[in-house]
Each structure stands twice: as C-alpha cells, then as structure tokens.
Write a protein that holds these residues in place. Structure first.
Motif, short mmCIF file in Angstrom:
data_model
loop_
_atom_site.label_atom_id
_atom_site.label_comp_id
_atom_site.label_asym_id
_atom_site.label_seq_id
_atom_site.Cartn_x
_atom_site.Cartn_y
_atom_site.Cartn_z
N GLY A 1 2.74 4.95 -32.47
CA GLY A 1 3.51 5.07 -31.23
C GLY A 1 5.02 5.20 -31.36
N GLY A 2 5.57 5.05 -32.59
CA GLY A 2 7.02 5.19 -32.73
C GLY A 2 7.80 3.95 -32.31
N GLY A 3 7.12 2.86 -32.01
CA GLY A 3 7.78 1.64 -31.53
C GLY A 3 8.39 0.79 -32.63
N VAL A 4 9.09 -0.26 -32.19
CA VAL A 4 9.84 -1.12 -33.11
C VAL A 4 9.42 -2.58 -32.93
N PHE A 5 9.19 -3.26 -34.04
CA PHE A 5 8.98 -4.70 -34.03
C PHE A 5 10.23 -5.35 -34.60
N ASP A 6 10.96 -6.05 -33.75
CA ASP A 6 12.24 -6.62 -34.14
C ASP A 6 12.10 -8.13 -34.31
N GLY A 7 12.16 -8.59 -35.56
CA GLY A 7 11.97 -10.01 -35.85
C GLY A 7 13.18 -10.88 -35.54
N GLN A 8 14.29 -10.25 -35.14
CA GLN A 8 15.53 -10.98 -34.81
C GLN A 8 15.88 -12.04 -35.86
N GLN B 1 1.03 3.94 -38.52
CA GLN B 1 1.75 5.22 -38.53
C GLN B 1 2.88 5.23 -37.51
N ASP B 2 4.05 5.73 -37.93
CA ASP B 2 5.20 5.84 -37.02
C ASP B 2 5.54 4.51 -36.36
N ILE B 3 5.77 3.53 -37.19
CA ILE B 3 6.10 2.19 -36.70
C ILE B 3 7.33 1.69 -37.49
N THR B 4 8.20 0.98 -36.81
CA THR B 4 9.36 0.39 -37.46
C THR B 4 9.28 -1.13 -37.38
N THR B 5 9.56 -1.78 -38.51
CA THR B 5 9.71 -3.23 -38.47
C THR B 5 11.13 -3.54 -38.94
N LYS B 6 11.84 -4.38 -38.20
CA LYS B 6 13.21 -4.68 -38.60
C LYS B 6 13.53 -6.17 -38.52
N ASP B 7 14.47 -6.55 -39.35
CA ASP B 7 15.03 -7.91 -39.31
C ASP B 7 13.97 -9.01 -39.21
N HIS C 1 4.94 7.11 -42.51
CA HIS C 1 6.13 7.08 -41.67
C HIS C 1 6.37 5.67 -41.14
N PHE C 2 6.34 4.75 -42.08
CA PHE C 2 6.56 3.34 -41.75
C PHE C 2 8.02 3.08 -42.12
N THR C 3 8.78 2.56 -41.20
CA THR C 3 10.20 2.35 -41.45
C THR C 3 10.50 0.85 -41.47
N VAL C 4 11.21 0.44 -42.51
CA VAL C 4 11.57 -0.98 -42.60
C VAL C 4 13.09 -1.05 -42.64
N SER C 5 13.68 -1.92 -41.84
CA SER C 5 15.11 -2.07 -41.97
C SER C 5 15.54 -3.52 -41.81
N ALA C 6 16.46 -3.92 -42.67
CA ALA C 6 17.09 -5.24 -42.62
C ALA C 6 18.33 -5.14 -43.48
N PRO C 7 19.32 -5.97 -43.17
CA PRO C 7 20.53 -5.94 -44.00
C PRO C 7 20.25 -6.39 -45.43
#
Ligand SMILES: *[C@@H]1O[C@H](CO)[C@@H](O)[C@H](O)[C@H]1NC(C)=O
Ligand SMILES: *[C@@H]1O[C@H](CO)[C@@H](O)[C@H](O)[C@H]1NC(C)=O
Ligand SMILES: *[C@@H]1O[C@H](CO)[C@@H](O)[C@H](O)[C@H]1NC(C)=O
Ligand SMILES: *[C@@H]1O[C@H](CO)[C@@H](O)[C@H](O)[C@H]1NC(C)=O
Length: 322
Positions: A126-133, A167-173, A191-197
């Motif tokens: 779905g292209g959505g984002v899971f933001d762990g804050q 597929q097409d999911i972002t997990t961040k922080d 197309h799995f995107t991971v981002s964190a500082p």
C-alpha cells in the motif's frame, strides 16, 4: 438486426452480473474492508487504531474468500497490535496512510509494536509508513547494555508466516529492530524502505532468524545498525538489489552466542550497494563452547563506497565457500 440487439443485451447482463458479484464479496465476508468506513477508525493522530484494526482483522481472517483490509490515507495512532492467524483464506493489509506508535517507550508492555503471527498467504502493501517515533528512545542512556535495548519495541514482527509478501512499505524510527522475521517460510520483502538516523542504536533494518526462503529485493535501508542481520537457523536467503548505509552493512551473526543454535545455510547477497558503512558484508561468530556454523554463503556484485571494511570474517568456524 435482431441478432445484434440480443448480443448487446446479453453483454449488458454480463456486466451487471459482474458488478453485483463484486458488491456481494464486500458484504458477505471477503472483499475490501475499509477500517475507516466500516469500523470507525479515525485519522486524527490520537484515536487508537487498535480496536478498528482488530475488528477488521477478525472479519477478514474468518472469511472463506480472499480479503483486503485498507487503512486509507491519513495519519493514525496505533498503541500496539498483534494480528493472529491462522486465517481461512489469503489476506492482504493495504496501508496507504501513516501509522504512528506511542513515542514513550514506557507505553509498551512487550518488546514489539505490530506483530503478524501464524498467517498463511499474507500480503502487506500500500505504500504506507509505520513510524515507531523512536527519537525519544535513542536519547535515553544505557542502550549499549543489551537488556535495555532488548526491552524496547520492534516496529514490525513477522512470526511464523508462510508465503508472505511485504511490498511498498516503509518502516521508520523504530525504537529497536525495524523488522524481525522469525520462523517464516517463503517471505519476500520488495520495495521495502527503512529509515532512521545513523545515531539510533540497535535499529537493525531487517533481522532474520530460523526462517527458510527469505528474499529481500530492491529495497533501501538507512538505519543506525546492521542493514540486514542474519541469525541462526536461516536457510535459503536471497538479498538482491538492496542499498545500505549509513552504519553497518549486511551481517551474518552473531552466531555461537547462545546454546542450541541451528546453522545458517544458503545466503546469497548480490547486486547490493553500500555507502558510508563501517562494514560491507560480515560474518561474525563467537568462538564459544558451541561454535556457530554457516555454509553456502555467496557474496557477489557488491558495490562499496566509503566503507571501512568491505568484507570481514571474524571467527574460526565458518566454512567459506566463495
Ligand atoms: C511464495 O509466496 C508467494 C507469495 O508471496 C507465492 O506467490 C509463491 O507461490 C510462494 N512460493 C511457493 C514455492 O510456495
Ligand atoms: C540490481 O538492483 C537494482 C536495485 O538496486 C534493481 O533495479 C535491478 O533490477 C537489480 N538487477 C538484477 C540483475 O537483479
Ligand atoms: C564516509 O562515511 C562516514 C560515516 O561512516 C562519514 O562520516 C564521512 O563523511 C564519509 N566520507 C565521505 C567522503 O563521504
Ligand atoms: C555519505 O556521506 C557523505 C558525507 O557525510 C554524504 O554527503 C553523502 O550523502 C552520504 N551518502 C549516502 C548515500 O548516504
């Protein structure tokens, strides 16, 4: 003329029939289930998505025909959830919006935020984002001690899934690992995107253990620890087209740290790019009483830029095949 008229009217009947069968799916189990329209979820960043999502999951999971749960665009708050199988038919969770975790690490009783458990034929899309804050957790002292880090919640847990596609999911922080794969058979991340500082401790992008047939394809992982880490009992892994950096690269291990570990067998890492990482590909084991073993490890076509140690094997017990 008469024949032509009959042909047109029978086409019309066919079209009407197919429309009504789509509507029928929505009503009688299966089909598309919108958590906002059907279960009163609110994209207001404070109403807990937990109950609407669980209600939607119960309906979808009991359906005997394939179903899709949709979290539409918007920003949602989710305290925590575990979505359990087994389900009666294939099930998809399509996340179009952004789902945020509680910022306070103290809000969690268990070290996980969202878990998918014992499901067959599952798709997360779905292209959505899971933001762990996680930024509040990173600032806390003592994350170097394993116990404190281990008690922080993992953003996404995939436990005992068979035939799954992420597929097409972002997990961040995430406050801890961003995604954890345990006991799965045939699971693909694409197309799995991971981002964190890069200063976020212990936020491995994807940690894999005790699983058979894991593919990580065409994904971008920027996080504060290992890009992909591979624990004991992992078999038949393919990591292809993954971009890593900053921090660490792709690590097999640590192996041999605990008793009763299973070997790692069959890992292919190819066509990957690492930039600004301390390691490229690494195998690390501990020369303890029960040495960890790994075999059939292939590293090929890996591009490294500004990487301190492109390849490290820091143990005695791994048969190095290529
Ligand atoms: C693996 O899972 C995918 C769904 O992600 C499915 O399409 C495929 O058929 C499965 N492969 C096997 C060998 O079962
Ligand atoms: C290599 O990885 C890129 C993504 O980084 C992907 O687009 C491409 O298809 C991959 N090539 C092969 C041969 O798998
Ligand atoms: C190399 O990577 C390090 C982080 O690992 C970064 O601090 C440094 O600026 C990078 N150097 C270049 C030339 O990109
Ligand atoms: C690597 O580090 C340098 C210096 O900090 C930065 O300019 C560059 O964008 C980084 N590259 C990537 C791909 O993160």
């Amino acid at each position: 003329m008469a024949i032509q008229f009959n042909f047109v009217s029978s086409m019309l009947i066919l079209v009407l029939l197919s429309i009504s069968s789509v509507e029928g799916q929505g009503g009688g189990g299966g089909g598309v289930i919108d958590v906002v329209a059907k279960f009163g979820a609110k994209a207001d960043e404070k109403t807990d998505l937990s109950k609407p999502l669980l209600d939607a999951w119960k309906e979808a999971c009991a359906s005997t025909s394939p179903s899709k749960i949709v979290i539409p665009k918007g920003i949602y708050f989710l305290s925590t959830t575990t979505l359990d199988g087994p389900c009666k038919a294939p099930i998809e969770l399509q996340v179009q919006g952004t789902v945020k975790a509680p910022a306070d690490p103290g809000a969690f009783k268990e070290p996980k935020w969202i878990a998918f458990n014992r499901i067959e034929n599952f798709k997360l899309s779905g292209g959505g984002v899971f933001d762990g804050q996680g930024t509040t957790a990173y600032k806390r002292e003592g994350c170097k001690g394993h116990d404190y880090c281990g008690s922080l919640p993992i953003n996404l847990r995939f436990d005992f899934l068979t035939n799954a596609m992420i597929q097409d999911i972002t997990t961040k922080d995430s406050k801890q690992f961003q995604a954890n794969v345990l006991g799965c058979k045939n699971i693909t991340f694409e197309h799995f995107t991971v981002s964190a500082p890069d200063e976020s401790p212990n936020t491995d992008g994807i940690h894999i253990g005790r699983s058979d047939g894991v593919n990580v394809l065409n994904s971008e992982i920027k996080t504060g620890d290992d890009c992909v880490s591979i624990g004991d009992g992992s078999k038949n892994l393919v990591i292809n087209g993954v971009t890593c950096g900053p921090r660490h690269g792709i690590s097999i291990g640590s192996l041999g740290l605990f008793k009763n570990e299973e070997p790692v067998d069959g890992v292919t890492v190819k066509n990957c790019t690492m930039t600004n990482t301390s390691n490229g590909v690494r195998i690390k084991t501990w020369p303890g009483a029960e040495p960890g073993t790994c075999s059939n490890i292939h590293f090929e076509d890996i591009t490294v830029t500004n990487v301190s140690s492109p390849i490290i094997i820091d143990q005695k017990y791994c048969p190095w095949n290529k």
